[in-house]
Design an enzyme around this catalytic site. Structure first.
Site, PDB file in Angstrom:
ATOM      1  N   HIS A  53       0.833  -1.203   0.000  1.00  0.00           N
ATOM      2  CA  HIS A  53       0.000   0.000   0.000  1.00  0.00           C
ATOM      3  C   HIS A  53       0.871   1.258   0.000  1.00  0.00           C
ATOM      4  CE1 HIS A  53      -4.000  -1.845   1.677  1.00  0.00           C
ATOM      5  NE2 HIS A  53      -3.487  -2.539   0.684  1.00  0.00           N
ATOM      6  N   GLU A  55       0.769   4.047   1.721  1.00  0.00           N
ATOM      7  CA  GLU A  55       1.209   4.606   3.004  1.00  0.00           C
ATOM      8  C   GLU A  55       2.433   3.868   3.537  1.00  0.00           C
ATOM      9  OE1 GLU A  55      -1.854   3.649   2.086  1.00  0.00           O
ATOM     10  OE2 GLU A  55      -3.370   4.455   3.438  1.00  0.00           O
ATOM     11  N   CYS A  83      -6.526   2.100   5.378  1.00  0.00           N
ATOM     12  CA  CYS A  83      -7.098   0.822   5.806  1.00  0.00           C
ATOM     13  C   CYS A  83      -6.560   0.498   7.205  1.00  0.00           C
ATOM     14  CB  CYS A  83      -6.696  -0.258   4.809  1.00  0.00           C
ATOM     15  SG  CYS A  83      -4.964  -0.735   4.915  1.00  0.00           S
ATOM     16  N   CYS A  86      -2.650   0.147   7.314  1.00  0.00           N
ATOM     17  CA  CYS A  86      -1.905   1.400   7.186  1.00  0.00           C
ATOM     18  C   CYS A  86      -2.144   2.317   8.385  1.00  0.00           C
ATOM     19  CB  CYS A  86      -2.262   2.091   5.881  1.00  0.00           C
ATOM     20  SG  CYS A  86      -1.670   1.150   4.448  1.00  0.00           S
TER      21      CYS A  86
END
Ligand SMILES: [Zn+2]
Length: 157
Positions: A53, A55, A83, A86
């Site tokens: 992801h 982040e 999410c 993260c």
């Protein structure tokens, strides 16, 4: 305020790169003392990695730049509400402030499903939506419309 717009635009540029690679357009930058010290974009499809992801990539780069896992004094800009994974990474990195663009109704953990930053963890980042929330939402919607027909993207995840 104009600075916030500038940094969110940088995150949007990374999100567009993700889309160009066939990944859901999510981009992220981490800023300290006015300088971008971490950049990331979603690479889940590119890498075939559920944890790739935006982040986490930005946090990893920022920690490398700072030479520490502790990102106190930093603001994280991300085009989509983080999410649970993260949001956990953000707490672990001790990031002060998070600004996100679009809401993620099905997995967002800063407002939508729940707000992890309000729980009794040892660190509670400040959380804001925007700026450019609508641009972030539109970028996602266009991506999913192009991929799957004319339905709101949130119904398709
Ligand atoms: Zn995530």
């Amino acid at each position: 305020m104009e600075d916030h717009v500038y940094y969110m635009k940088e995150a949007l540029a990374l999100a567009r790169q993700a889309a160009a690679e066939g990944d859901v357009p999510v981009g992220c930058v981490i800023v300290r003392d006015g300088e971008i010290i971490g950049r990331g974009r979603n690479r889940r499809e590119e890498r075939g990695d559920a944890t790739a992801h935006a982040e986490l990539e930005a946090i990893r780069e920022a920690c490398g730049r700072v030479g520490s896992w502790r990102l106190s004094g930093c603001t994280l800009y991300v085009t989509l509400e983080p999410c649970p994974m993260c949001a956990g990474g953000i707490i672990n990195a001790r990031i002060d402030t998070v600004r996100y663009g679009a809401r993620e109704e099905k997995s967002g953990c800063c407002a939508s499903v729940l707000n992890l930053f309000e729980e009794r963890f040892n660190h509670r980042p400040r959380i804001y939506q925007g700026p450019l929330a609508e641009e972030c939402r539109q970028l996602l919607q266009e991506f999913f419309e192009g991929l799957r027909g004319k339905t709101h993207w949130n119904e398709k995840i």
